[in-house]
Design an enzyme around this catalytic site. Structure first.
Site, short mmCIF file in Angstrom:
data_model
loop_
_atom_site.label_atom_id
_atom_site.label_comp_id
_atom_site.label_asym_id
_atom_site.label_seq_id
_atom_site.Cartn_x
_atom_site.Cartn_y
_atom_site.Cartn_z
N SER A 250 1.06 4.28 0.84
CA SER A 250 2.08 3.69 0.39
C SER A 250 2.32 2.08 0.03
O SER A 250 1.35 1.51 -0.12
CB SER A 250 2.71 3.60 2.41
OG SER A 250 2.33 2.77 3.14
N LYS A 251 3.83 2.50 -0.37
CA LYS A 251 4.04 1.44 -0.55
C LYS A 251 4.17 -0.30 0.38
O LYS A 251 3.62 -1.13 0.20
CB LYS A 251 5.78 1.43 -1.14
CG LYS A 251 6.04 2.15 -2.54
CD LYS A 251 6.96 2.04 -2.79
CE LYS A 251 8.18 3.43 -3.41
NZ LYS A 251 9.03 3.27 -3.47
N ARG A 252 4.43 0.17 1.53
CA ARG A 252 4.08 -0.92 2.65
C ARG A 252 2.42 -1.68 2.73
O ARG A 252 2.45 -3.04 3.05
CB ARG A 252 4.72 -0.50 3.95
CG ARG A 252 5.19 -1.29 4.83
CD ARG A 252 6.08 -0.53 6.32
NE ARG A 252 7.22 0.62 5.86
CZ ARG A 252 6.97 1.54 6.25
NH1 ARG A 252 5.86 1.90 7.01
NH2 ARG A 252 7.52 2.81 5.79
N GLY A 254 0.97 -1.81 0.38
CA GLY A 254 0.04 -1.99 -0.42
C GLY A 254 -0.57 -1.41 -1.65
O GLY A 254 -1.64 -1.90 -2.28
#
Ligand code: GLU
Length: 313
Positions: A250-252, A254
């Site tokens: 996920s982008k969150r 990182g």
């Protein structure tokens, strides 16, 4: 018919490996058939998707050699290519459904929708039980004073079946497997399900390549294609790429964003590693998308989740 594929990224951060794999396969699948690729920026929720992110995304795709033929800041005859600028187009198609008497206002709160007593799918997402479907006009008027309603599609009692180009047959009974779904949110923003159908159809997209997390959205989208009389693309869903410990990337969190990868690897190295994960190369050796396109094969792409080997990136 000429093949048209697409990238449809949501610019809510830098691309991570999962997005990159999806973009690579979308590009290869279209280019293997000498097709064109459209870049559509899915910034429906403009507050979460600043325009600067869209620019970074274009830079990332170009850096990898994933060159699109129309869309994004390049433009083209089917624009605009930013969903945030297409509200009027969605409105036109929404109105067609409204005219058929297929829409209704829903006043349910988030907590009502997610209540434990509401029906849920196997993966835990709630199935809308139709609470507001039969409210009379008087009750609607009273409730509308408290909150602006979302607008839902009253789904027909259809079983939608389709043959995914990669994962095979998939089937859902709309009424019980997903229920009436949102077409326009209470704040007036059109929902992804409507926008994506209208955009793919008007942009002439013939093949949709995306992550298997969207497989379940496809019957809803096919329902809209059929109600609106729009030409349906072929769908190819690819397995999800999981972190070495089995978590979803996920982008969150990182997870290996291109920004980090670029400091360690060249574009052909990254493309080669992704092509290896997608079964297109026997070893993770450097490659450019243009060299891989003629030999790309969906048969070699795994059909189950791909675990990212520790140390590959
Ligand atoms: N914008 C969506 C995403 O970035 C993809 C939607 C689609 O491919 O239909 O996850």
């Amino acid at each position: 018919m000429h093949t048209v594929g697409r990238f449809a990224p949501s610019p809510s951060g830098r691309m991570h490996l999962g997005n990159l794999l999806c973009s690579l396969l979308a590009w290869l699948s279209a280019k293997r058939e000498n097709g064109r690729v459209v870049l559509r920026i899915e910034d429906l929720d403009a507050a979460r998707c600043p325009r600067a992110f869209a620019g970074l995304l274009e830079a990332d795709l170009s850096w990898l050699g994933l060159i699109w033929d129309e869309g994004g800041s390049t433009g083209g005859r089917n624009g605009p290519y930013y969903q945030s600028e297409r509200g009027g187009i969605y409105e036109t198609y929404y109105k067609k459904l409204e005219k058929k008497g297929l829409t209704y206002p829903c006043f349910c709160s988030r907590s009502q929708l997610h209540a434990a007593s509401a029906p849920h799918r196997e993966d835990g997402t709630p199935v809308y039980p139709g609470t507001c479907r039969s409210l009379g006009p008087e009750r609607q008027a009273v409730l509308a004073q408290k909150r602006p309603p979302a607008m839902r599609l009253a789904v027909p009692d259809w079983t939608v079946e389709f043959a995914d180009g990669h994962l095979g047959r998939y089937c859902e009974r709309l009424a019980t497997d997903c229920g009436d779904f949102v077409l326009r949110r209470g704040d007036g923003v059109f929902a992804y399900q409507l926008a994506v159908v209208v955009d793919d159809a008007l942009m002439g997209v013939t093949q949709v390549v995306r992550g298997a997390d969207l497989l379940q959205s496809t019957p809803r989208q096919l329902c809209l294609y059929r109600l609106l009389g729009l030409p349906e693309p072929r769908f190819y869903h690819l397995p999800l790429l999981l972190a070495p410990d089995g978590r979803r990337l996920s982008k969150r969190d990182g997870d290996v964003s291109l920004e980090q990868l670029q400091t360690r690897w060249s574009a052909p190295e990254i493309v080669g590693k992704l092509a290896f994960l997608a079964g297109q190369l026997d070893r993770p050796e450097p490659a450019m998308p243009a060299e891989l396109a003629p030999v790309f094969s969906w048969e070699k792409v795994p059909t189950t989740d791909i675990l990212l080997p520790a140390g590959l990136f």
